[in-house]
Structures are given as C-alpha cells and as structure tokens.
Design an enzyme around this catalytic site. Structure first.
Site, PDB file in Angstrom:
ATOM      1  N   HIS A 271       0.808  -1.222   0.000  1.00 59.78           N
ATOM      2  CA  HIS A 271       0.000   0.000   0.000  1.00 59.78           C
ATOM      3  C   HIS A 271       0.841   1.272   0.000  1.00 59.78           C
ATOM      4  CE1 HIS A 271      -3.416   2.544   1.745  1.00 59.78           C
ATOM      5  NE2 HIS A 271      -3.816   2.118   0.569  1.00 59.78           N
ATOM      6  N   HIS A 499      -8.771  11.024   0.258  1.00 55.67           N
ATOM      7  CA  HIS A 499      -8.035   9.771   0.176  1.00 55.67           C
ATOM      8  C   HIS A 499      -6.744   9.908   0.976  1.00 55.67           C
ATOM      9  CE1 HIS A 499      -5.670   6.492  -1.823  1.00 55.67           C
ATOM     10  NE2 HIS A 499      -6.826   5.896  -1.630  1.00 55.67           N
TER      11      HIS A 499
END
Length: 613
Positions: A271, A499
C-alpha cells in the site's frame, strides 16, 4: 468468495480481517467478510482484486485502467453507466430496507415513516431519511447543473499546471494535490503529478514508483515528453491474475520494469505510495497518498511530503555521511532493504551516495512480518510510539489535548474498543514524551458521511475510494460514536473526498499541534500492526509509508495551525492542516459511508443514485 444478498452478488475481498475471521478454504461456504480497501485492504485469493476496464473515451484516448478493488470497480461502473435518480425513486426505500435487513441492518420503522420506536437492532448511525416528497422527483429542474455534464472527467484549464517553479512552503514541505474544479487560489501551491515530474524540479534520469493501483499508460503520459522514455521501475504487490494484467499493461512500454513486493502474510497489501526520482542534479523522495490512476489526481483530497533536492556526496565520503538529525537516510535504506528485492539494489546504492542531511521529518513504515524484542519498534504503530516517547515533551494538561485520526478505509477493530483501538493503538497516539501519566484524551475520527459523499464533486462514485463495508460496520457499531464529518472549507476541499490519511495531536483550542503524521496507513491492524502472544510479538500484514512531523526537529515546542493555507506562502510558520478544526461530530441523522449498500433516496451532484451490483 461471494455473498448473495438483496442487492446482488459481490465478491468479498478483504485484508483488514484479523486471525479471528479466517479465510474459508476453497469451496467452503463463506461468512460475509469485508470489502477490499481500494488502497489498503488486501486481496483475498482466489478473488481477483483488480479489474481491467476501458477508461472514459473523453480521456483523450481510451486506456486500460487497473481498478484495485470491488469498491473502485463499482465506482468506475457507476461513472460509465450511471443510474439516474428518476429511474427508480419509488422503490428506493423498500429496496434499501430489504437489502440492509438481509445483511443484519434491521432498520426501525422511523427510517421509513419518521415514527418513533425501535424494531430489531435500530442504528442511529444509519440512514433515517423520510421518503422524498413529490417535489423531490423534479430534481432535474431543481438541482444545479452538474459541473461536468454527462462527462465524468473534464480537461483542466490551461493554467492548471505550473509553468514556473511554484511558491511552496519550504518549512514543512507538506503539500496537497490539485483538485479540478476549485477556485484557482485553492490550487496555488498545490501539486499535480505532472508538476512533480516536470523539468522544474530536476532533469530526470530514472525513477521508481511504489504504489497499490496502477494505470501504466496514464502514468507514462504524466511524465513530460523529454523524460517519457526514461527508465521507470514499478514496485507493486499484485499476484496471479492481477500481476498478469499489470504485466500486460506494461508491455507497450519497454522502459517500464516491474518489481513484485513479497507479501508473505495473508491479507496484506503493498500500500506504500512513494516516488524515488534520480536527477542529473541530485535525488528526491516523494511520499504521498495517491494511487497512480487519474481518479486519484482529479477531484480527491490527497497529500504528500516532497523532499528537498538532495545533492550528491563527494566521492569517497564515509558511509555515515549525508545523514539527517532524524536518521531519515538510515531508515529509508532499512525500509528499502526490507523488500529483499534485487531490483532495488542500485537504488539503495544511489541513496547512499547522496546527502539527505536537510531532512527534518521522521520515516514511519510498515513491512509484513512478525517481530519480537527490539524489532517490535521498527515498524507500524510501535515505531510511532517510540518516536513520540523519545522526541516529544509532555504538557501539563495533556489529557485535554485530543487526538485526531483521519483516513479513507476502516478495518475490523474487534467487538469493542478495548480489542485494539483503545487497548493498543490509543496508547501509541497518546504518548507524549517520557510522562508516566497515562492520559485518556478525546479521540476524534474523521471519516466522510453519506451526505459528504453524495454532495461531493464526484458524487456517489467518490465512495469507491472509501471502502468501509457493511460486513465490517455491522460488527463494530461502537466505533461510529467516534466519527466526525469531512469538512475542509479552509483548504477549499469540503467537496473533494479524502483519500489522504493524517493523524495528529492538537491543543484543546485546536490552534497548536504536538505532532502531525501523513501516511498511507488507514485505520486497520493490517496497516499499523497488532500485538500478539501476550504483547511479546507484533504482527504487521502490509507495506505502508508515511512521514512524522515533530516540533523538536524544527526547533519548536508546537506547530501553530495555519488557518488559511491557500494561497501558499513560502515563509509561513503555520502548519497547513488539510481539513477544518475542530472536527464536526456526526449528528443523529448522519451515517458513515458504506460502499456496498444502495443509496437511492436522494441523487448525488450528477443526478445519479448508488446501486452496487
């Protein structure tokens, strides 16, 4: 795995699960799990965690887009084939009630008719809307026209990208991404990926892109023409079918090479979002929160730390040369070494050859593994705890200094707050120096509500990047009492869904920061790590990366909060917190955005409803 319900059949692809919710063996019946975090949750095999679909034709030329989760796939499908509000308002309430009850969300009668009383497990955190009045059906005439018409993406104005070196805040080197559709002043000093890769910041020789989601054709187009054929190494975590699709994406670009990150623990993801840029003039590091797909650089709130241009050390310099007071160089080299990837060997050597001494932030990474002894403090939230213990000072009234966590995805926290959030993670977030006081300050968690998503620039498809699933939410109703709305008027980004992921400790009046962290890590044990074996071991599932700002590294006691960060000033001493302080607590009518249930009682900013398939 797949789960049938009133609102269709979807694959359960989760990674934020812990060992209490193991993956059923192939062919066995499955329990409802969590939706994949589009940029955090892991990809449960054998479910494919990415789909390759055609981009919008108005993008110029159609390209292949790798969507990183079912939530993103749903958002993309909604953009291509939106369901208009007028097409099914009469069934909205019934469909929603049936769908939620099928998954355990037993709504009270008041959810439909406004009457009091409870029926089953009534949830104050979930929608309690009255049916739309007849006037609401005339939404096409009543609501303002969509800023994008029927076309999802619009071209940015001519002056959207920087033509000269922009005015940047060199004190903190923390920047937000540009957002299409905002007043120009709110993008002055913000950066788009094209700005970052432009010749304004250096003559690029090679680069590395660490990320979770990739649209390689789009990524290549973001490099300026003169750098477009320079070697690029992509570090990813895809396996099997998803890896094959990524390989296929890269085939037209011989200068693009792939490096697969090792994910040895189930449900982990790669990630991390980082760029390593090697120039003729030196070297630069960017640690950010954006996937390498257009949607992430379009109308979402994102953030980044951009390093100074690190000069090359004189030949023959000692190995210890070029270190910063925050030991950033050592920590970055240790993080890259954790990949055990031959493809990164040259980059590790290049970093050794450069002077990183100007760096004033601390690196906080997560890498998959189980760690014991002193290694427990190398990664994840125990790394954050160690730095806060060693490099901050307690305040006389520290229990009144609240903690704020802001994120775009939520993992399984357990049956109550003591399982991880309050029992383990809170101890890290509330550490201030070597104080023996175990303070219990207020914790504010900032996560968009349904109304925040509905009224956003993107409308409901913005929820594809906020993959909190019904299966997870229904197991941790206690968590929702912590939730606060996404409001960012100070940066002009109230309607640009976040985000970005940030964590911080603020003064009681929200004018000072004890510390600030920007990271890829969402609110999950997979990202931050979880203690095991009577707290003698920590297990981390995913790769994550962020930078921690501590006042001591800037010769300050606290960071003053900058109330009006835009337009950016190069000399401001205030820290540009990306959203409004103090946070606004959910009202009794607010509910957290949950991506895999329908929202059909009110249209979004584009006149569409949300019906997961």
């Amino acid at each position: 795995m797949s789960q049938d319900s009133q609102h269709g059949k979807w694959s359960i692809s989760s990674s934020d699960d812990d060992d209490e919710d193991p993956l059923p063996s192939s062919g066995s019946s499955s329990k409802p799990g969590q939706a994949a975090d589009s940029n955090h949750s892991s990809k449960r095999e054998p479910v494919a965690a990415a789909a390759v679909v055609k981009s919008e034709p108005n993008n110029g030329a159609a390209s292949l887009l790798a969507i990183g989760s079912e939530a993103r796939q749903a958002a993309h499908a909604s953009q291509l084939n939106p369901v208009k509000y007028e097409s099914s308002p009469s069934m909205a309430g019934k469909r929603k009630k049936e769908a939620l009850e099928d998954l355990g969300w037993a709504l009270s009668d008041s959810d439909d008719d406004g009457a009091g009383g409870e029926k089953g497990k009534s949830l104050r955190d979930l929608p309690k809307r009255s049916p739309p009045s007849p006037k609401a059906k005339k939404v096409k005439e009543e609501r303002p026209p969509s800023p994008h018409g029927r076309v999802y993406y619009i071209d940015e104005p001519q002056d959207f990208f920087e033509a000269s070196v922009p005015h940047l805040n060199d004190t903190y080197r923390f920047y937000l991404n540009k957002v299409t559709g905002l007043d120009k002043k709110f993008n002055t000093g913000a950066l788009h990926i094209r700005d970052i890769l432009s010749p304004l910041f250096g003559t690029l020789k090679e680069s590395v892109q660490f990320n979770y989601c990739f649209d390689i054709a789009w990524m290549v187009q973001q490099y300026p023409p003169e750098f477009r054929d320079r070697p690029v190494l992509i570090v990813h975590g895809d396996k099997r079918e998803a890896k094959a699709r990524l390989v296929q994406q890269a085939q037209p670009f011989p200068h693009v090479q792939l490096c697969q990150a090792k994910l040895d623990i189930a449900f982990g993801t790669h990630h991390t979002k980082m760029m390593l840029l090697w120039y003729e003039e030196g070297f630069r590091v960017i640690i950010n929160t954006s996937n390498l797909i257009r949607a992430d650089w379009y109308q979402k709130t994102q953030g980044m730390w951009m390093s100074p241009l690190f000069p090359r050390l004189p030949k023959g310099s000692p190995a210890s040369s070029g270190e910063s007071p925050t030991f950033f160089k050592k920590d970055l080299l240790e993080y890259l070494a954790s990949y055990r990837a031959p493809e990164l060997t040259d980059w590790i050597q290049r970093i050794r050859e450069h002077d990183l001494s100007e760096t004033r932030v601390y690196l906080i990474g997560s890498t998959p593994g189980r760690y014991v002894g002193s290694d427990m403090e190398r990664w994840g939230h125990l790394r954050l705890r160690k730095l806060l213990y060693e490099h901050t000072q307690p305040f006389p009234d520290e229990e009144s200094w609240p903690v704020i966590g802001q994120f775009s995805s939520i993992g399984s926290m357990g049956l109550d707050k003591t399982k991880w959030l309050a029992g383990e993670f809170q101890r890290t977030l509330t550490t201030l120096g070597k104080s023996s006081l175990r303070s219990d300050p207020t914790i504010h968690l900032v996560y968009p509500s349904v109304e925040d998503v509905r009224t956003s620039l993107e409308g409901y498809p913005a929820g594809g990047s906020l993959p909190y699933s019904i299966q997870t939410a229904q197991k941790q109703l206690w968590l929702h009492s912590y939730f606060h709305r996404w409001k960012a008027d100070t940066t002009g980004r109230s309607h640009a869904m976040p985000h970005i992921k940030t964590y911080m400790r603020t003064s009681p009046d929200f004018t000072q920061l004890a510390w600030f962290l920007i990271t890829s890590a969402n609110l999950s044990k997979a990202a931050w790590g979880a203690l095991e074996k009577n707290n003698t071991q920590v297990m981390v599932r995913s790769y994550e990366l962020g930078v921690l700002y501590l006042p001591s590294a800037f010769n300050m006691k606290t960071f003053p909060v900058q109330r009006n960060p835009f337009p950016v000033s190069s000399s401001s001493s205030g820290f540009p917190v990306p959203f409004d302080l103090p946070p606004t607590h959910y009202s009794t009518k607010d509910q957290p955005w949950i991506w895999n249930i329908p929202y059909s009682q009110a249209p979004d900013t584009h006149g569409n409803i949300w019906v997961p398939s």
